[in-house]
Design a protein around this motif. Sequence first.
Motif, PDB file in Angstrom:
ATOM      1  N   ALA A  92      31.439  12.220  56.121  1.00  0.00           N
ATOM      2  CA  ALA A  92      30.166  11.743  56.011  1.00  0.00           C
ATOM      3  C   ALA A  92      29.612  11.084  57.412  1.00  0.00           C
ATOM      4  O   ALA A  92      30.546  11.019  58.178  1.00  0.00           O
ATOM      5  N   VAL A  93      28.423  10.845  57.333  1.00  0.00           N
ATOM      6  CA  VAL A  93      27.995  10.067  58.569  1.00  0.00           C
ATOM      7  C   VAL A  93      28.210   8.587  58.038  1.00  0.00           C
ATOM      8  O   VAL A  93      27.718   8.332  56.825  1.00  0.00           O
ATOM      9  N   TYR A  94      28.859   7.757  58.787  1.00  0.00           N
ATOM     10  CA  TYR A  94      29.036   6.407  58.348  1.00  0.00           C
ATOM     11  C   TYR A  94      27.968   5.645  59.227  1.00  0.00           C
ATOM     12  O   TYR A  94      28.125   5.511  60.199  1.00  0.00           O
ATOM     13  N   TYR A  95      27.462   4.441  58.532  1.00  0.00           N
ATOM     14  CA  TYR A  95      26.612   3.403  58.991  1.00  0.00           C
ATOM     15  C   TYR A  95      26.842   2.329  58.644  1.00  0.00           C
ATOM     16  O   TYR A  95      26.955   1.805  57.714  1.00  0.00           O
ATOM     17  N   CYS A  96      26.690   1.489  59.715  1.00  0.00           N
ATOM     18  CA  CYS A  96      26.870  -0.057  59.415  1.00  0.00           C
ATOM     19  C   CYS A  96      25.531  -0.563  59.189  1.00  0.00           C
ATOM     20  O   CYS A  96      24.458  -0.385  59.698  1.00  0.00           O
ATOM     21  N   ASN A  97      25.471  -1.801  58.637  1.00  0.00           N
ATOM     22  CA  ASN A  97      24.293  -2.582  57.991  1.00  0.00           C
ATOM     23  C   ASN A  97      24.383  -3.931  58.064  1.00  0.00           C
ATOM     24  O   ASN A  97      25.518  -4.432  57.953  1.00  0.00           O
ATOM     25  N   ALA A  98      23.555  -4.820  58.628  1.00  0.00           N
ATOM     26  CA  ALA A  98      23.594  -6.288  58.478  1.00  0.00           C
ATOM     27  C   ALA A  98      22.341  -6.974  58.327  1.00  0.00           C
ATOM     28  O   ALA A  98      21.284  -6.565  58.741  1.00  0.00           O
ATOM     29  N   GLY A  99      22.372  -8.093  57.659  1.00  0.00           N
ATOM     30  CA  GLY A  99      21.246  -8.962  57.465  1.00  0.00           C
ATOM     31  C   GLY A  99      21.166 -10.007  58.757  1.00  0.00           C
ATOM     32  O   GLY A  99      22.396 -10.794  58.564  1.00  0.00           O
ATOM     33  N   ILE A 100      20.495 -10.068  59.520  1.00  0.00           N
ATOM     34  CA  ILE A 100      20.324 -10.790  60.921  1.00  0.00           C
ATOM     35  C   ILE A 100      19.118 -11.711  60.848  1.00  0.00           C
ATOM     36  O   ILE A 100      18.045 -11.203  60.790  1.00  0.00           O
ATOM     37  N   GLN A 101      19.401 -12.891  61.407  1.00  0.00           N
ATOM     38  CA  GLN A 101      18.284 -13.947  61.619  1.00  0.00           C
ATOM     39  C   GLN A 101      18.393 -13.783  63.259  1.00  0.00           C
ATOM     40  O   GLN A 101      19.238 -14.187  63.949  1.00  0.00           O
ATOM     41  N   ASP A 102      17.158 -13.314  63.762  1.00  0.00           N
ATOM     42  CA  ASP A 102      16.997 -13.366  65.252  1.00  0.00           C
ATOM     43  C   ASP A 102      16.669 -14.516  66.013  1.00  0.00           C
ATOM     44  O   ASP A 102      16.352 -15.474  65.184  1.00  0.00           O
ATOM     45  N   ALA A 103      16.578 -14.720  67.350  1.00  0.00           N
ATOM     46  CA  ALA A 103      16.083 -15.797  67.899  1.00  0.00           C
ATOM     47  C   ALA A 103      14.990 -16.435  67.504  1.00  0.00           C
ATOM     48  O   ALA A 103      14.733 -17.811  67.406  1.00  0.00           O
ATOM     49  N   SER A 104      13.950 -15.726  66.951  1.00  0.00           N
ATOM     50  CA  SER A 104      12.604 -16.246  66.569  1.00  0.00           C
ATOM     51  C   SER A 104      12.871 -17.051  64.912  1.00  0.00           C
ATOM     52  O   SER A 104      11.850 -17.505  64.593  1.00  0.00           O
ATOM     53  N   GLY A 105      13.892 -16.545  64.236  1.00  0.00           N
ATOM     54  CA  GLY A 105      14.141 -17.165  63.036  1.00  0.00           C
ATOM     55  C   GLY A 105      13.733 -16.108  61.871  1.00  0.00           C
ATOM     56  O   GLY A 105      14.049 -16.667  60.824  1.00  0.00           O
ATOM     57  N   LYS A 106      13.393 -15.090  62.354  1.00  0.00           N
ATOM     58  CA  LYS A 106      13.035 -14.078  61.355  1.00  0.00           C
ATOM     59  C   LYS A 106      14.203 -13.204  60.837  1.00  0.00           C
ATOM     60  O   LYS A 106      15.108 -13.094  61.685  1.00  0.00           O
ATOM     61  N   TRP A 107      14.339 -12.945  59.464  1.00  0.00           N
ATOM     62  CA  TRP A 107      15.480 -12.495  58.983  1.00  0.00           C
ATOM     63  C   TRP A 107      15.158 -10.856  58.641  1.00  0.00           C
ATOM     64  O   TRP A 107      13.910 -10.601  58.268  1.00  0.00           O
ATOM     65  N   SER A 108      15.936 -10.041  59.120  1.00  0.00           N
ATOM     66  CA  SER A 108      15.682  -8.535  59.121  1.00  0.00           C
ATOM     67  C   SER A 108      16.981  -7.848  58.561  1.00  0.00           C
ATOM     68  O   SER A 108      17.961  -8.481  58.795  1.00  0.00           O
ATOM     69  N   THR A 109      16.985  -6.716  58.175  1.00  0.00           N
ATOM     70  CA  THR A 109      18.236  -5.846  57.811  1.00  0.00           C
ATOM     71  C   THR A 109      17.977  -4.591  59.084  1.00  0.00           C
ATOM     72  O   THR A 109      17.115  -4.045  59.286  1.00  0.00           O
ATOM     73  N   TYR A 110      19.324  -4.572  59.585  1.00  0.00           N
ATOM     74  CA  TYR A 110      19.389  -3.760  60.699  1.00  0.00           C
ATOM     75  C   TYR A 110      20.547  -2.631  60.201  1.00  0.00           C
ATOM     76  O   TYR A 110      21.414  -2.639  59.521  1.00  0.00           O
ATOM     77  N   TRP A 111      20.094  -1.380  60.802  1.00  0.00           N
ATOM     78  CA  TRP A 111      21.153  -0.323  60.635  1.00  0.00           C
ATOM     79  C   TRP A 111      21.722   0.175  62.070  1.00  0.00           C
ATOM     80  O   TRP A 111      20.996   0.338  63.218  1.00  0.00           O
ATOM     81  N   GLY A 112      22.978   0.452  62.029  1.00  0.00           N
ATOM     82  CA  GLY A 112      23.501   1.450  63.253  1.00  0.00           C
ATOM     83  C   GLY A 112      22.915   2.763  63.317  1.00  0.00           C
ATOM     84  O   GLY A 112      22.194   3.387  62.460  1.00  0.00           O
ATOM     85  N   GLN A 113      23.403   3.416  64.336  1.00  0.00           N
ATOM     86  CA  GLN A 113      22.877   4.900  64.420  1.00  0.00           C
ATOM     87  C   GLN A 113      23.598   5.813  63.738  1.00  0.00           C
ATOM     88  O   GLN A 113      23.488   7.045  63.587  1.00  0.00           O
ATOM     89  N   GLY A 114      24.983   5.534  63.021  1.00  0.00           N
ATOM     90  CA  GLY A 114      25.524   6.490  62.356  1.00  0.00           C
ATOM     91  C   GLY A 114      26.620   7.179  63.299  1.00  0.00           C
ATOM     92  O   GLY A 114      26.431   7.358  64.414  1.00  0.00           O
ATOM     93  N   THR A 115      27.999   7.239  62.569  1.00  0.00           N
ATOM     94  CA  THR A 115      28.945   7.862  63.416  1.00  0.00           C
ATOM     95  C   THR A 115      29.636   9.084  62.295  1.00  0.00           C
ATOM     96  O   THR A 115      29.925   8.486  61.163  1.00  0.00           O
ATOM     97  N   GLN A 116      29.907  10.069  62.746  1.00  0.00           N
ATOM     98  CA  GLN A 116      30.526  11.304  62.074  1.00  0.00           C
ATOM     99  C   GLN A 116      32.090  11.004  61.702  1.00  0.00           C
ATOM    100  O   GLN A 116      32.564  10.697  62.829  1.00  0.00           O
ATOM    101  N   VAL A 117      32.220  11.211  60.753  1.00  0.00           N
ATOM    102  CA  VAL A 117      33.614  11.050  60.164  1.00  0.00           C
ATOM    103  C   VAL A 117      33.955  12.406  59.467  1.00  0.00           C
ATOM    104  O   VAL A 117      33.167  12.696  58.541  1.00  0.00           O
ATOM    105  N   THR A 118      34.716  13.415  59.805  1.00  0.00           N
ATOM    106  CA  THR A 118      34.960  14.586  59.311  1.00  0.00           C
ATOM    107  C   THR A 118      36.434  14.630  59.124  1.00  0.00           C
ATOM    108  O   THR A 118      37.523  14.435  59.933  1.00  0.00           O
ATOM    109  N   VAL A 119      37.023  14.540  57.669  1.00  0.00           N
ATOM    110  CA  VAL A 119      38.224  14.913  57.325  1.00  0.00           C
ATOM    111  C   VAL A 119      38.497  16.351  57.016  1.00  0.00           C
ATOM    112  O   VAL A 119      38.213  16.875  55.886  1.00  0.00           O
ATOM    113  N   SER A 120      39.582  16.963  57.804  1.00  0.00           N
ATOM    114  CA  SER A 120      39.494  18.361  57.704  1.00  0.00           C
ATOM    115  C   SER A 120      41.058  18.765  58.294  1.00  0.00           C
ATOM    116  O   SER A 120      41.507  18.389  59.179  1.00  0.00           O
ATOM    117  N   SER A 121      41.574  19.869  57.749  1.00  0.00           N
ATOM    118  CA  SER A 121      42.867  20.362  58.006  1.00  0.00           C
ATOM    119  C   SER A 121      42.646  21.759  59.033  1.00  0.00           C
ATOM    120  O   SER A 121      43.544  22.114  59.549  1.00  0.00           O
TER     121      SER A 121
END
Length: 121
Positions: A92-121
């Motif tokens: 699958a493509v794996y994505y990280c996710n986090a709830g972050i309060q930035d320097a202005s005090g605003k809370w938002s949800t952020y996503w990474g760009q995704g990284t491919q994981v392939t399991v195959s022989s």
Amino acid sequence: QVQLVESGGGLVQPGGSLRLDCAASGGIRVIDVMAWYHQAPGKQQRELVATITSGGTTNYDDSVKGRFTISRDNAKNTVYLQMNSLKPEDTAVYYCNAGIQDASGKWSTYWGQGTQVTVSS
């Protein structure tokens, strides 16, 4: 500007291991829950793999319990996913996710760009 940058994906044989890293940067005040999701080939939705609170409490999808470990380094604003005993269905493509309060005090949800994981022989 807050961003999440992932690394560590790749091709691995069944039974092998990989570690994914996700580092948050840019004007961060607080990071709450951090998580990993994946999106399998042909599926439209991202599915939750694991979560970790700022205090270290973890939760896993049943499909990865006993094989994957989520951890975080709060000093480095980084979350990790250690994946062992990988199976072809973990591909699958794996994505990280986090709830972050930035320097202005605003809370938002952020996503990474995704990284491919392939399991195959």
